[in-house]
Design an enzyme around this catalytic site. Structure first.
Site, PDB file in Angstrom:
ATOM      1  N   SER A  71     106.650  10.633 -20.443  1.00 38.91           N
ATOM      2  CA  SER A  71     107.371   9.952 -19.352  1.00 38.91           C
ATOM      3  C   SER A  71     108.507  10.808 -18.810  1.00 38.91           C
ATOM      4  O   SER A  71     108.652  10.952 -17.588  1.00 38.91           O
ATOM      5  CB  SER A  71     107.885   8.592 -19.805  1.00 38.91           C
TER       6      SER A  71
ATOM      7  N   ASP B  76     107.611   2.786 -32.875  1.00 36.25           N
ATOM      8  CA  ASP B  76     106.758   1.667 -32.478  1.00 36.25           C
ATOM      9  C   ASP B  76     106.157   0.891 -33.642  1.00 36.25           C
ATOM     10  O   ASP B  76     105.526  -0.137 -33.439  1.00 36.25           O
ATOM     11  CB  ASP B  76     105.621   2.180 -31.587  1.00 36.25           C
TER      12      ASP B  76
ATOM     13  N   HIS C 268     101.573   6.676 -25.923  1.00 35.95           N
ATOM     14  CA  HIS C 268     103.023   6.798 -25.684  1.00 35.95           C
ATOM     15  C   HIS C 268     103.644   5.406 -25.839  1.00 35.95           C
ATOM     16  O   HIS C 268     103.611   4.822 -26.915  1.00 35.95           O
ATOM     17  CB  HIS C 268     103.214   7.431 -24.299  1.00 35.95           C
TER      18      HIS C 268
ATOM     19  N   HIS D  28     103.562  11.515 -34.984  1.00 29.95           N
ATOM     20  CA  HIS D  28     104.402  11.887 -33.847  1.00 29.95           C
ATOM     21  C   HIS D  28     104.150  13.339 -33.475  1.00 29.95           C
ATOM     22  O   HIS D  28     103.833  14.152 -34.342  1.00 29.95           O
ATOM     23  CB  HIS D  28     105.893  11.690 -34.173  1.00 29.95           C
TER      24      HIS D  28
ATOM     25  N   ARG E 189     114.809   5.678 -35.882  1.00 32.96           N
ATOM     26  CA  ARG E 189     114.804   4.468 -35.047  1.00 32.96           C
ATOM     27  C   ARG E 189     113.968   3.391 -35.734  1.00 32.96           C
ATOM     28  O   ARG E 189     114.302   2.206 -35.694  1.00 32.96           O
ATOM     29  CB  ARG E 189     114.237   4.790 -33.658  1.00 32.96           C
TER      30      ARG E 189
HETATM   31  N1  AMX Z   1      96.397   7.654 -37.442  1.00 35.88           N
HETATM   32  C1  AMX Z   1      95.270   8.375 -37.636  1.00 35.88           C
HETATM   33  N2  AMX Z   1      95.113   9.633 -37.220  1.00 35.88           N
HETATM   34  C2  AMX Z   1      96.172  10.209 -36.630  1.00 35.88           C
HETATM   35  C3  AMX Z   1      97.376   9.558 -36.446  1.00 35.88           C
HETATM   36  C4  AMX Z   1      97.479   8.221 -36.876  1.00 35.88           C
HETATM   37  N3  AMX Z   1      98.569   7.493 -36.672  1.00 35.88           N
HETATM   38  N4  AMX Z   1      98.241  10.389 -35.838  1.00 35.88           N
HETATM   39  C5  AMX Z   1      97.590  11.547 -35.635  1.00 35.88           C
HETATM   40  N5  AMX Z   1      96.316  11.424 -36.118  1.00 35.88           N
HETATM   41  C6  AMX Z   1      95.242  12.408 -35.997  1.00 35.88           C
HETATM   42  C7  AMX Z   1      95.044  12.748 -34.528  1.00 35.88           C
HETATM   43  O1  AMX Z   1      94.232  11.751 -33.880  1.00 35.88           O
HETATM   44  C8  AMX Z   1      94.406  14.090 -34.594  1.00 35.88           C
HETATM   45  O2  AMX Z   1      93.054  13.903 -34.922  1.00 35.88           O
HETATM   46  P1  AMX Z   1      91.902  14.839 -34.263  1.00 35.88           P
HETATM   47  O3  AMX Z   1      92.204  16.206 -34.786  1.00 35.88           O
HETATM   48  O4  AMX Z   1      90.646  14.244 -34.764  1.00 35.88           O
HETATM   49  O5  AMX Z   1      92.079  14.729 -32.768  1.00 35.88           O
HETATM   50  C9  AMX Z   1      95.101  14.714 -35.806  1.00 35.88           C
HETATM   51  O6  AMX Z   1      95.635  13.617 -36.575  1.00 35.88           O
HETATM   52  C10 AMX Z   1      96.235  15.650 -35.459  1.00 35.88           C
HETATM   53  O7  AMX Z   1      97.147  14.968 -34.614  1.00 35.88           O
HETATM   54  P2  AMX Z   1      98.713  15.313 -34.666  1.00 35.88           P
HETATM   55  O8  AMX Z   1      98.888  16.737 -34.247  1.00 35.88           O
HETATM   56  O9  AMX Z   1      99.289  14.894 -35.950  1.00 35.88           O
HETATM   57  O10 AMX Z   1      99.294  14.306 -33.584  1.00 35.88           O
HETATM   58  P3  AMX Z   1      99.470  14.578 -32.017  1.00 35.88           P
HETATM   59  O11 AMX Z   1     100.726  15.351 -31.814  1.00 35.88           O
HETATM   60  O12 AMX Z   1      98.224  15.103 -31.415  1.00 35.88           O
HETATM   61  O13 AMX Z   1      99.646  13.097 -31.470  1.00 35.88           O
HETATM   62  C11 AMX Z   1     100.474  10.876 -31.563  1.00 35.88           C
HETATM   63  C12 AMX Z   1     100.808  12.352 -31.732  1.00 35.88           C
HETATM   64  C13 AMX Z   1     101.756  10.068 -31.594  1.00 35.88           C
HETATM   65  C14 AMX Z   1      99.808  10.675 -30.182  1.00 35.88           C
HETATM   66  C15 AMX Z   1      99.511  10.479 -32.702  1.00 35.88           C
HETATM   67  O14 AMX Z   1     100.166  10.621 -33.929  1.00 35.88           O
HETATM   68  C16 AMX Z   1      98.991   9.057 -32.552  1.00 35.88           C
HETATM   69  O15 AMX Z   1      97.983   8.833 -31.862  1.00 35.88           O
HETATM   70  N6  AMX Z   1      99.655   8.047 -33.231  1.00 35.88           N
HETATM   71  C17 AMX Z   1      99.293   6.661 -33.081  1.00 35.88           C
HETATM   72  C18 AMX Z   1      99.784   6.132 -31.752  1.00 35.88           C
HETATM   73  C19 AMX Z   1     101.307   6.039 -31.729  1.00 35.88           C
HETATM   74  O16 AMX Z   1     101.919   5.546 -32.660  1.00 35.88           O
HETATM   75  N7  AMX Z   1     101.924   6.486 -30.626  1.00 35.88           N
HETATM   76  C20 AMX Z   1     103.398   6.359 -30.436  1.00 35.88           C
HETATM   77  C21 AMX Z   1     104.102   7.680 -30.352  1.00 35.88           C
HETATM   78  C22 AMX Z   1     105.572   7.494 -30.075  1.00 35.88           C
HETATM   79  C23 AMX Z   1     105.797   7.113 -28.640  1.00 35.88           C
HETATM   80  O17 AMX Z   1     105.604   7.878 -27.733  1.00 35.88           O
HETATM   81  N8  AMX Z   1     106.184   5.884 -28.393  1.00 35.88           N
END
Ligand code: AMX
Length: 434
Positions: free
Chosen positions: A233, A364, A263, A309, A318
């Site tokens: 964002s 979150d 996000h 994250h 947080r």
């Molecule tokens: N559960 C299961 N698998 C997860 C995971 C979780 N909470 N978080 C990351 N992974 C997986 C990814 O899907 C990715 O898998 P892939 O290689 O098969 O594609 C692998 O772990 C590596 O990912 P990463 O480098 O650790 O994370 P990222 O930087 O690519 O993504 C985020 C970060 C937040 C999008 C991811 O951790 C996620 O999808 N979390 C769940 C959704 C969430 O809580 N989002 C809120 C973020 C905060 C915000 O902006 N409000």
């Protein structure tokens, strides 16, 4: 008395001169290199932009202008806004001047209500918020003054004007969206005697008279205020603003990114997930049951919402602040109990699963459970709460960008083919050397 505009007017030329000197003397110093993985991987970790409002330490979490977020949880959102903009907390006079200004600007034009009421009943509240913001673009002071030939050195002042108007209106619009979208009755008018957070809590019209809800809304607004400049964002707003599109355009664009499931929508998804756990067991599951449930989710290829994250590598402070709030104010709520139990189980499972770089909870993972407890029971609305808070950071970043004459953002992209060519050249240069 420290006045917001006086501080900024004094700071910007000095800061701008420092930056110019740094560019003159060190402009060619390399601060980051880009790997193939980063070029395909969302530029993760590439240090290519400066953001002074906040910083996220992978292990310690968010620092707002150098202050750990955990030390700011008792502050008012208005104090945080002042801090984000100026780098210092306001004295009593500075705070009340800002509060008076926000109150004075907190009048929403009636056409915004017409726009919202005309939207289909199943519109997402984030789409409604974005639409409300963009509908007000016609009022942009920046746009009007720019067209009239505003000097570059005064851009920030017009941006601040727009930003403060938008921030003053946002809680009123957000609360109205809640009441309209979920048929909760008439809009509740803002009360000029209440602070920003208390007013927002009051206009939502849930948990009326409950001081704990007011505290939660203030805390919520403080904790989500900003998270560096590279998240979806903030970055989107920044790119749009760099074209000198006004803050109505750029905030609306940024919030459209906040609406995404990876996000800002994650707080909604996270609470849905917690409810699915309660539905599956008909009670708060014990550790073993919960662990099996988490594994079953992962085995279907889904992520555990609220965990992981892009930057953080430890528990988000947080999240810790919300957990503390829940332990004090609603320890017996089953939803909160699942949040607490997940904190015990999920990191262990994610570590074993071995994919997520960060197995710890982000903001979150717990915020939705608290909002739900106090009667904000429509999950779709949670990202709007997030947006009202995050707008403070986005507006501040935008005012700073205009004050420091930030140029248009335009990174270079390359094709697969060019990328392979670069790799080939690098490999053969290396081979020739050895
Ligand atoms: N559960 C299961 N698998 C997860 C995971 C979780 N909470 N978080 C990351 N992974 C997986 C990814 O899907 C990715 O898998 P892939 O290689 O098969 O594609 C692998 O772990 C590596 O990912 P990463 O480098 O650790 O994370 P990222 O930087 O690519 O993504 C985020 C970060 C937040 C999008 C991811 O951790 C996620 O999808 N979390 C769940 C959704 C969430 O809580 N989002 C809120 C973020 C905060 C915000 O902006 N409000």
């Amino acid at each position: 008395m420290a006045n917001l505009r006086e501080i900024l007017r004094a700071r910007f030329p000095e800061h701008w001169e420092e930056i110019r000197q740094l560019i003159r003397e060190q402009g060619d110093t390399t601060i980051s290199e880009v790997t193939v993985r980063q070029a395909y991987g969302g530029m993760r970790g590439v240090k290519a932009l400066v953001c002074n409002t906040s910083y996220v330490d992978p292990d310690k979490g968010l620092f707002v202008r150098g202050i750990p977020i955990g030390d700011l949880t008792d502050r008012l959102p208005e104090e945080i806004l002042f801090l984000l903009l100026t780098g210092e907390l306001p004295d009593a006079g500075g705070l009340s001047t800002l509060q008076d200004e926000l109150t004075m600007r907190g009048v929403v034009p009636s056409y915004v209500w017409d726009v919202l009421e005309a939207m289909p009943e199943d519109s997402h509240p984030m789409a409604m918020l974005s639409m409300a913001i963009i509908s007000m673009q016609r009022e942009s002071v920046f746009k009007l003054k720019y067209e009239a030939g505003l000097a570059k050195s005064e851009f920030w002042l017009a941006a601040l004007d727009d930003g403060l108007t938008l921030l003053a209106r946002l809680p009123i619009i957000a609360a109205a969206i809640f009441r309209l979208r979920y048929k909760r009755g008439k809009r509740i008018l803002p009360n000029p005697n209440l602070d920003y957070g208390a007013n927002f809590a009051n206009m939502l019209g849930v948990s009326e008279g409950d001081d704990r809800f007011t505290k939660l809304v203030r805390l919520y607004l403080v904790l989500h205020c900003d998270h560096e400049g590279g998240n979806v964002s903030a970055f989107t707003s920044r790119v749009v603003g760099s074209a000198l599109s006004d803050i109505y355009y750029s905030l609306s664009a940024g919030l459209n990114g906040l609406a995404g499931p990876l996000h800002g929508l994650a707080n909604q998804t996270s609470l849905k997930y917690i409810q699915s756990i309660l539905d599956a067991f008909g009670k708060v599951p014990n550790d073993k049951e919960l662990e099996e449930f988490i594994w079953a989710t992962l085995k279907t290829g889904r992520v555990i919402p609220g965990y992981g994250h892009a930057v953080l590598r430890k528990t988000d402070p947080r999240f810790s602040a919300f957990l503390e709030f829940g332990k004090e104010h609603c320890p017996d709520d089953p939803i909160f109990q699942v949040v607490d139990r997940m904190f015990k189980i999920v990191p262990k499972v994610l570590k074993e699963h071995g994919k997520a770089k960060n197995p710890w909870p982000n903001v979150d993972a717990g915020s939705g459970s608290l909002l739900f407890h106090f009667g904000l029971d429509m999950f779709d609305f949670y990202t709007v709460m997030f947006a009202v808070s995050r707008a403070m950071g986005i507006v501040s970043q935008s005012v700073l960008a205009r004050g420091l004459m930030a140029p248009i953002i335009r990174p270079k992209t390359i094709t697969d083919e060019t990328l392979r060519k670069i790799i080939k050249e690098k490999t053969s240069a290396k081979a020739n050397k050895s």
